[in-house]
Enzyme design. Structure first.
Site, mmCIF file in Angstrom:
data_model
loop_
_atom_site.group_PDB
_atom_site.id
_atom_site.type_symbol
_atom_site.label_atom_id
_atom_site.label_comp_id
_atom_site.label_asym_id
_atom_site.label_seq_id
_atom_site.Cartn_x
_atom_site.Cartn_y
_atom_site.Cartn_z
ATOM 1 N N TYR A 16 1.913 4.718 1.774
ATOM 2 C CA TYR A 16 1.816 5.178 3.154
ATOM 3 C C TYR A 16 0.508 5.942 3.332
ATOM 4 C CZ TYR A 16 6.871 4.233 3.573
ATOM 5 O OH TYR A 16 8.110 3.641 3.608
ATOM 6 N N HIS A 38 9.269 -8.911 5.523
ATOM 7 C CA HIS A 38 9.055 -7.482 5.295
ATOM 8 C C HIS A 38 9.966 -6.656 6.218
ATOM 9 C CE1 HIS A 38 6.800 -3.669 5.026
ATOM 10 N NE2 HIS A 38 6.307 -4.165 3.905
ATOM 11 N N PHE A 85 7.761 2.435 -0.505
ATOM 12 C CA PHE A 85 8.705 2.602 0.604
ATOM 13 C C PHE A 85 9.339 3.989 0.680
ATOM 14 C CE2 PHE A 85 8.744 -2.047 -0.140
ATOM 15 C CZ PHE A 85 8.293 -2.461 1.108
ATOM 16 N N ASP A 142 0.836 -1.197 0.000
ATOM 17 C CA ASP A 142 0.000 0.000 0.000
ATOM 18 C C ASP A 142 0.869 1.246 0.000
ATOM 19 O OD1 ASP A 142 -2.595 -0.867 0.047
ATOM 20 O OD2 ASP A 142 -2.998 -0.290 2.114
#
Length: 223
Positions: free
Chosen positions: A65, A185, A76, A63
Site C-alpha cells: 500500500y 483481484h 493486503f 505492491d
C-alpha cells in the site's frame, strides 16, 4: 533478512547476484529522497513471520500500500488501528460470504501469517502515493525465487492468485503437485467480475485437509 529466519540459506545466493546490489542501492536512494513504504524493518515481514518450513498457503499481492501508515510488509494487510483499504474490505466481505465469519473492524492479517500463510507482495517497497513506482527494479526477481522455493517444497501448498499480475506467476508453480486458486483481484474495479463468490478460503482449507494438513483459521485479529 534477520539471521533467525530459515529463509536465509534458501535465498542467500540472491544476495550475491548483481541485481541485488543494484536494487538495494535504488531503495536506499529512494529513501534518501522520498518517503518509502513500508519502513525498513518491515520490508521482509512476510518472511520473518512465516517460516519457510511452515508455509502451507501463499497469497500473492503486487505492491505494498502506498498510503501513509498502511503498508507493514504483508500483502493486503494493514497494521493495527489503520482503516481497511478497499481491496481488504472486499476480502473481508468474501470471508464473511464464504465462511460466515463476521466482518472485522481490524485489517491486520498477522494471525494468518503465523499459521503458515505467506503474504507475499511481488514488489516489496513503494514510493509514497505512487503506486507501482518500485516495480521493475529487481524485487520481482527476488520474489519469483521465493515462489519457486515454495513450489519446490515436497508437501502440497495452496497458491492463491488474485488479479492478472498474480495469475501470470502460475508458470513458476509446479501445478501437478500444488493447488492453485485464482480469480479476479479484490479491488473495487474488478471484485464483481469473479472475486466475489470465488470462495478462496474454504477451497484452500478443503485442499489442505485433503492433503492431510491443518486448515487455516481465517479469523482476522487477535485470538
Amino acid at each position: 533478512m534477520a539471521a533467525t529466519t530459515d529463509w536465509n540459506p534458501i535465498l542467500r545466493a540472491e544476495f550475491g547476484r548483481p541485481y541485488w546490489a543494484e536494487l538495494m542501492s535504488f531503495v536506499a536512494e529512494e529513501r534518501a529522497a522520498h518517503t518509502v513504504f513500508p519502513p525498513p524493518e518491515r520490508v521482509f515481514a512476510a518472511l520473518h513471520l512465516t517460516a519457510f518450513a511452515e508455509v502451507k498457503v501463499l497469497i500473492l499481492g503486487q505492491d505494498p500500500y502506498h498510503g501513509a501508515g498502511q503498508a507493514h510488509g504483508l500483502c493486503f494487510s494493514v497494521g493495527d488501528g489503520v482503516p481497511k483499504p478497499p481491496s481488504l474490505t472486499n476480502i473481508c466481505k468474501e470471508l464473511e460470504s464464504d465462511l460466515g465469519l463476521p466482518v472485522p473492524d481490524a485489517g491486520n492479517l498477522e494471525s494468518w501469517a503465523r499459521q503458515g500463510v505467506l503474504l507475499l507482495n511481488a514488489t516489496l517497497t513503494v514510493r509514497a502515493r505512487q503506486a507501482a513506482s518500485h516495480q521493475g527494479r529487481g524485487w520481482e526477481t527476488f520474489t519469483d525465487e521465493v515462489i519457486r522455493a515454495v513450489s519446490a517444497k515436497p508437501e502440497p501448498v495452496v497458491f492463491i492468485l488474485w488479479g492478472a499480475s498474480a495469475r501470470k506467476k502460475k508458470s513458476l508453480i509446479q501445478q501437478d503437485r500444488h493447488v492453485v486458486i485464482e480469480s479476479p483481484h479484490p479491488s473495487p474495479l474488478s471484485a464483481h467480475r469473479g472475486f466475489f463468490g470465488s470462495r478462496p478460503f474454504s477451497r484452500a482449507n478443503d485442499a489442505l485437509v485433503a492433503a492431510g494438513r491443518e486448515p487455516v483459521d481465517w479469523r482476522i485479529g487477535p485470538r
